[in-house]
Design an enzyme around this catalytic site. Sequence first.
Site, PDB file in Angstrom:
ATOM      1  N   PRO A 354       0.917  -1.217   0.093  1.00  0.00           N
ATOM      2  CA  PRO A 354      -0.134   0.076  -0.074  1.00  0.00           C
ATOM      3  C   PRO A 354       0.803   1.251  -0.031  1.00  0.00           C
ATOM      4  CG  PRO A 354      -0.889  -1.556   1.702  1.00  0.00           C
ATOM      5  CD  PRO A 354       0.514  -2.081   1.294  1.00  0.00           C
ATOM      6  N   VAL A 356       2.226   2.801  -2.750  1.00  0.00           N
ATOM      7  CA  VAL A 356       3.321   3.133  -3.564  1.00  0.00           C
ATOM      8  C   VAL A 356       2.729   3.935  -4.645  1.00  0.00           C
ATOM      9  CG1 VAL A 356       4.640   1.394  -2.687  1.00  0.00           C
ATOM     10  CG2 VAL A 356       2.934   0.947  -4.596  1.00  0.00           C
ATOM     11  N   SER A 676      11.045 -19.345   3.611  1.00  0.00           N
ATOM     12  CA  SER A 676      12.395 -18.660   3.541  1.00  0.00           C
ATOM     13  C   SER A 676      13.030 -18.265   4.644  1.00  0.00           C
ATOM     14  CB  SER A 676      11.937 -17.103   2.725  1.00  0.00           C
ATOM     15  OG  SER A 676      11.070 -16.509   3.641  1.00  0.00           O
ATOM     16  N   LYS A 719      13.009  -7.531   0.584  1.00  0.00           N
ATOM     17  CA  LYS A 719      13.532  -7.778   1.749  1.00  0.00           C
ATOM     18  C   LYS A 719      14.747  -6.957   1.789  1.00  0.00           C
ATOM     19  CE  LYS A 719      12.185 -12.594   1.606  1.00  0.00           C
ATOM     20  NZ  LYS A 719      12.491 -13.958   1.474  1.00  0.00           N
TER      21      LYS A 719
END
Length: 796
Positions: A354, A356, A676, A719
Amino acid sequence: MTERFPILPLTDNVIFPEVETDVAISFPQLSVPFEYALTHGGTMVALATRNKNLKKITSRQFFSMGTLIQFQTFITEKDGLNYLCTVRGIKRFEVHDIHPVDGMFFAEGQALPLPRDEADMESLQQIPKVIQLIKKFPKLAKEKAEIKYLEKAHRLANRPNAFADMLAFALKLPLTDKQALLEIRSPYFRLLRLLEVLEKETFVYRMEKELDQKVRATLDENQKRYFLSEKMKAIQEELGEDGVSEIQIMEDKIKNAGMSQEAEEKAKEELKRLKLMNGLSAEASVSRTYIQWLIDIPWKKCTRDQLNLTQARAIMDRDHYALADCKDRVIEFLAVRKLTRKSKNPILCFVGPPGVGKTSLARAIAEATGRKFVRMSLGGVRDEAEIRGHRRTYIGAIPGRIIHLMKKAGTINPLMLLDEIDKLSSDFRGDPSSALLEALDPEQNLHFVDHYMDIDYDLSRVFFVVTANIIDTIPPALRDRLEIIRIPGYTFNEKLEIARRHLIPKKVLETGMKKFKPTFKTDAIETIIEKYTREAGVRNLERNIEKLFRKFAVEAADGKLKAPVPVSTTTIYEKLGIPRFRNQIAEEAPMVGVATGLAWTSVGGDVLFIEVITMPGNEKVEITGQLGDVMKESVKAALSFIKANHERVDIPVERFKDIDLHIHIPEGAIPKDGPSAGVTMATAIFSALANRPVSNKIAMTGEITLRGRVLAVGGIKEKLLAAHRAGIFEIIMPEENERDLKDIPEEIKNVMEFHFVKKMDSVLEIMFGIGKPESVMLPSRKKKNSASTKTQAKLS
């Protein structure tokens, strides 16, 4: 003999000879000739005009026959500008020429002598017929004539000329009809014309009464509106007059709508059914609404694409900073369209956290391409009928949202934004995502069928733009139709530029601070970004800037603020209060059993801390933090790897006995899942078992297998942006993800050090100096030993 008199223009009535009536003088076009006449004998020519607007009358718009009038009395109003006059018609006046002079008109012509009434026996014979018609229908006389002048006409029954003129003035006829009577010089022919008018009116009146009885016999008291329309139709049919009915209007609209052959046939068929229905019945309302929808939606009207690539780039750059992939794709579309003119419209899907700018970018694309913009929010939509409409068999059925938006756009080639497509849901009423399959398939949307419309509708020229925060919740079949463009979030420098170029100027205008000329120092903007926001987008950054200006606005309203207003770091702390975020990682020391991982969420990347402690027990493993099944399996795989390789990692086998492990990931209210974090979990478990601290300056990501292999993961860009925001500049990641660095901004890569690993042994070697390293290190281009170096890197 030619005479010359000023003209009194008449727009709504005609004055006849021997008629005495009142005239209101309230416009300069009337008062000027009136005042002139008062000083020149009080005589004027009352002359009707075809133009209702007195201010725009020309000499050609007057009729050629008027009446010579004499002013009897007049009253001046209090303002001295308006008059109420009593005038009397004297003779007919035939106009030969008209001259405009000083804001009024003069008529040149001659007065016609009055005919001798006593010698006109033919006219005298017509008067009883006229009186008989009037007496036969007293109600008609009351409605169609002014009684005062009608009574005067009766008293003139022995004078045919005066009787005809008085009756013509008394009857409520159109201006053109009265003018025609004035122009008939012979009393005999004037009476014949009056007889014709009265016979027509009496016939209409009689037919009206008969039609009233017929219509009322078929209608009840609740159908008054329908009664009036039916009465009008019947009158038009009996008189043979052409009336424009609702059916005819619809026929014309269907003909001019440019529908497809199928739609036009459907509309005409429905119109035939409507003609046979009671106009106020429920079925007629359904048919009428359906036909109106067919008429209202666009079939051929379209906007012309703006194919100027330079202008398109300028428009998108004006409203949005960065987002190069999205902008390049739009430019590519326009370039292909410019060369071929027949390229298919893309179906773009902007995926990102949200704030951007996904929605606002779609609006900018519409402006850049010259298309109408319409938006549909799909959040919470769970009914298929919301997309494809209801079938007309249901009461209150309406078309779906797509057809509604096409009607709103008014063109067949708008840019249609389908916002938050990942928030679609389904229940017993159907799956709306399945309904979108046809609309978003370039091979099928040429023949999109809405349940309500029940015809093929062409959506192939619509430019669809879809937005989502994540794509995992989008069904595979629907996802396959979308061209995914990821917007991972903004870097520190990008946020800095967005604040300077867009957010600050925008909020200055919105809060009325422009005249106070606020000037921001670079470190002030940096402080807001670092200390008061932690997000992938800029929504909270915008809120904090607005909050700052609101504080200034209060001071300005109290008269305490003076221009210019400098904004420094000290000002930020004073106005926004205690910072909400701090660099926890940089301030904390390495700890045993705590490893730093990197995660990807629907709102961007995040830093993940995995905590492991040991306690006396019997080899039980407790897992907390609201972990999903996949993440729990990663815990088991990591623990199994450490146990199976305890000799290689220098952990005695006895260490595993008589202890329990508790593995926890903080922020337990937030669900977490995914593979991950496997590498991070194995590192934290080893640290707890070996009682060796883990560096808090290194973050890691990667999936682990039972044999210790480190597999590639997704969301690398998100990340790394999260690690950069948190002040971590050394990363361990799978070797297979090295190719993902090409999407990382240079300002991030320049200050980070990357370790690419294939096996878990390499991770333990990097973190603890244990095992055989098999990693590839990509050093940073800048050192990160001092806070000043980090700050410089963020601003570069």
